[in-house]
Design an enzyme around this catalytic site. Structure first.
Site, PDB file in Angstrom:
ATOM      1  N   ARG A 221      78.511 -69.978 148.181  1.00  0.00           N
ATOM      2  CA  ARG A 221      77.239 -69.488 148.710  1.00  0.00           C
ATOM      3  C   ARG A 221      77.452 -68.091 149.273  1.00  0.00           C
ATOM      4  O   ARG A 221      78.471 -67.802 149.896  1.00  0.00           O
ATOM      5  CB  ARG A 221      76.712 -70.410 149.816  1.00  0.00           C
ATOM      6  CG  ARG A 221      76.215 -71.766 149.312  1.00  0.00           C
ATOM      7  CD  ARG A 221      74.951 -71.631 148.483  1.00  0.00           C
ATOM      8  NE  ARG A 221      74.402 -72.924 148.083  1.00  0.00           N
ATOM      9  CZ  ARG A 221      74.693 -73.540 146.945  1.00  0.00           C
ATOM     10  NH1 ARG A 221      75.538 -72.990 146.093  1.00  0.00           N
ATOM     11  NH2 ARG A 221      74.127 -74.702 146.652  1.00  0.00           N
ATOM     12  N   HIS A 269      74.428 -66.219 139.419  1.00  0.00           N
ATOM     13  CA  HIS A 269      74.525 -67.626 139.825  1.00  0.00           C
ATOM     14  C   HIS A 269      74.540 -68.547 138.601  1.00  0.00           C
ATOM     15  O   HIS A 269      73.708 -69.453 138.451  1.00  0.00           O
ATOM     16  CB  HIS A 269      73.377 -68.002 140.757  1.00  0.00           C
ATOM     17  CG  HIS A 269      73.717 -69.176 141.633  1.00  0.00           C
ATOM     18  ND1 HIS A 269      73.183 -69.358 142.892  1.00  0.00           N
ATOM     19  CD2 HIS A 269      74.543 -70.241 141.433  1.00  0.00           C
ATOM     20  CE1 HIS A 269      73.660 -70.480 143.425  1.00  0.00           C
ATOM     21  NE2 HIS A 269      74.479 -71.033 142.550  1.00  0.00           N
TER      22      HIS A 269
END
Length: 306
Positions: A221, A269
């Site tokens: 993250r 991502h």
């Protein structure tokens, strides 16, 4: 009773259809178009708008549509129901494949040769001599990644909040052993969960503990990393390069300096994307378990945050 799919900004027809085949007698609805929110007893969720679960007064369980649950747990209005996360071999394989490619990219100096191409430079150079890799986070994904690189012959260390034991891997645990875990690393891979304890944990103090010319990879993250400290470590050492697949804000804003830094590889991502076909049965089974009052598969520990 019904199931709500609360996954904004994503086409959900395939998930809805496959889940309907697995649970033919249960209405599968896509939020926010719910016929009767009071009939929703199970929600499949990913980055839900805060407060959107409040109307689901008979909700019995929440199924995260991915491995990380930080975006769910950040909702201050989250109902007090069991939460499960996805644990999927296909997701793990995708992560291992991505990281294998990134480590090879840097080992073969493709970052350097790509920059040289832009300058019309012909300067051959031998591969980087990577020997030590440290994986931060030894959960389902981190453990699999650490074992993969061990099988390839690397000396692998792993660090986690609590003590772990994995064959062939030097395991470290606790704040006092973090710097020790990364001291020899040529490559550092971040697979930590995002919790209040890990937010901005990889800061200037952390980066200055790394050895010169090391490579940093973040597939966990974005908020775990202090971006200013990362940029300073790239500009002034010790980092040689960084690959970032996750960011504090996604999509990454066009004016963010991470886009333009010559030593950063940005990917959108994509390191491990949930595969609908391989997780539908897991979701359907958890729905059945919630209806029977059984413990969900892969339950989330709310105290730990993962």
């Amino acid at each position: 009773m019904s199931i709500a799919l609360i996954i904004p900004d994503r086409k959900l027809d395939d998930l809805q259809q496959k889940l309907q085949l697995a649970l033919p007698d249960i209405p599968i609805e896509i939020w926010p178009k719910l016929n009767d929110p009071a009939k929703v007893e199970f929600a499949v969720v990913w980055k839900q708008p805060h407060g959107c679960l409040n109307s689901l007064v008979n909700l019995k369980a929440i199924q995260c549509f991915g491995a990380g649950v930080d975006s769910i747990l950040s909702d201050p209005t989250l109902p007090d129901v069991p939460i499960s996360r996805i644990v999927d071999p296909a997701l793990t394989d995708a992560m291992v494949t991505y990281l294998d490619g990134v480590v090879s990219y840097y080992r073969l100096r493709l970052d350097l040769f790509s920059a040289q191409q832009q300058q019309l430079l012909w300067r051959p150079k031998s591969p980087r001599k990577f020997s030590h890799i440290t994986v931060l986070g030894l959960g389902e994904l981190g453990g699999a990644v650490a074992q993969h690189f061990t099988r390839l012959g690397f000396q692998v260390a792993g660090w986690s909040r609590s003590s772990k034991s994995l064959p062939g891997i030097q395991c470290y645990a606790g704040e006092e052993q973090l710097h020790q875990a990364v001291a020899l690393a040529d490559v550092i891979i971040c697979l930590l969960p995002l919790t209040p304890a890990t937010e901005s944990r990889l800061n200037s103090n952390f980066f200055q503990a790394l050895q010169p010319q090391s490579i940093f990879i973040n597939v966990a993250r974005g908020a775990i990393v202090d971006d200013a400290a990362l940029l300073a470590a790239l500009n002034n050492g010790p980092l040689a390069a960084a690959c970032l697949d996750v960011f504090r804000q996604e999509p990454l804003p066009q004016d963010n300096p991470l886009w333009q830094h010559p030593a950063i590889l940005v990917t959108p991502h994509v390191s491990a994307v949930t595969n609908v076909s391989t997780v539908v049965n897991q979701i359907a089974d958890n729905y059945r378990r919630s209806q029977q009052g059984l413990t969900l598969h892969n339950p989330v520990n709310l105290l730990k945050g993962y």
